[in-house]
Design a protein around this motif. Structure first.
Motif, short mmCIF file in Angstrom:
data_model
loop_
_atom_site.label_atom_id
_atom_site.label_comp_id
_atom_site.label_asym_id
_atom_site.label_seq_id
_atom_site.Cartn_x
_atom_site.Cartn_y
_atom_site.Cartn_z
N THR A 135 121.74 -14.90 39.99
CA THR A 135 121.90 -14.65 41.48
C THR A 135 121.01 -14.00 42.49
O THR A 135 121.04 -14.08 43.60
CB THR A 135 123.46 -13.96 41.69
N PHE B 4 118.93 -16.04 45.34
CA PHE B 4 119.19 -16.21 46.67
C PHE B 4 118.64 -15.19 47.39
O PHE B 4 118.28 -15.46 48.58
CB PHE B 4 120.96 -15.94 46.72
N GLN C 190 116.06 -15.68 50.51
CA GLN C 190 116.11 -15.19 51.90
C GLN C 190 114.71 -14.39 52.07
O GLN C 190 114.27 -14.64 53.20
CB GLN C 190 117.26 -14.15 51.87
N GLY D 6 121.82 -18.90 40.55
CA GLY D 6 121.26 -18.97 41.92
C GLY D 6 120.72 -20.42 42.41
O GLY D 6 120.21 -20.40 43.46
N PHE E 233 121.51 -22.24 45.58
CA PHE E 233 121.17 -21.18 46.53
C PHE E 233 119.82 -21.13 46.93
O PHE E 233 119.57 -20.28 47.74
CB PHE E 233 122.04 -20.01 46.59
N THR F 153 117.23 -22.04 48.85
CA THR F 153 117.21 -22.98 50.05
C THR F 153 115.56 -23.40 50.21
O THR F 153 115.61 -24.48 50.60
CB THR F 153 117.55 -22.15 51.45
#
Length: 108
Positions: free
Chosen positions: A45, A48, A52, A78, A81, A83
């Motif tokens: 996780t 993520f 960012q 993760g 997520f 991106t």
């Protein structure tokens, strides 16, 4: 080389006041080589939060080399997520160790 730990927690993420000192996200380690190559160890996780930070940095293109040590949930949670992998301005390579069956008494 520089290392940043985005997640060090065990099987279950638990961010919050109790875990602020060592973090509450599951395994994700950012490694930067001397030539600034991005190597990511595990996709827990914490991935993520790394995503960012990469997006917010404005540095393009984002080239990420992601290595998954093993496929336990806390090491891959993760990945959906992250991106930058869905951006045309990024290059992401993900490598995982092969899944091997363990020998059991009935299979030997």
């Amino acid at each position: 080389m520089k290392f940043k730990f985005w997640g060090v927690r065990g099987s279950i993420p638990s961010p919050g006041p109790r875990t602020v000192r060592y973090g509450g996200n599951t395994t994700c380690i950012e490694v930067r080589s001397d030539d600034d190559t991005l190597i990511v160890l595990d996709g827990g996780t914490g991935l993520f939060c790394l995503a960012q930070a990469l997006v917010a940095s404005g540095k393009r293109p984002i080239d990420a080399n992601i290595f998954i040590t093993h496929s336990h949930w806390d090491h891959i949670h993760g990945l959906p997520f992250f991106t930058p992998c869905s951006s045309a301005a990024a290059a992401c390579a993900c490598t995982a160790s092969p899944i091997r069956r363990r020998a059991t008494a009935s299979s030997t």
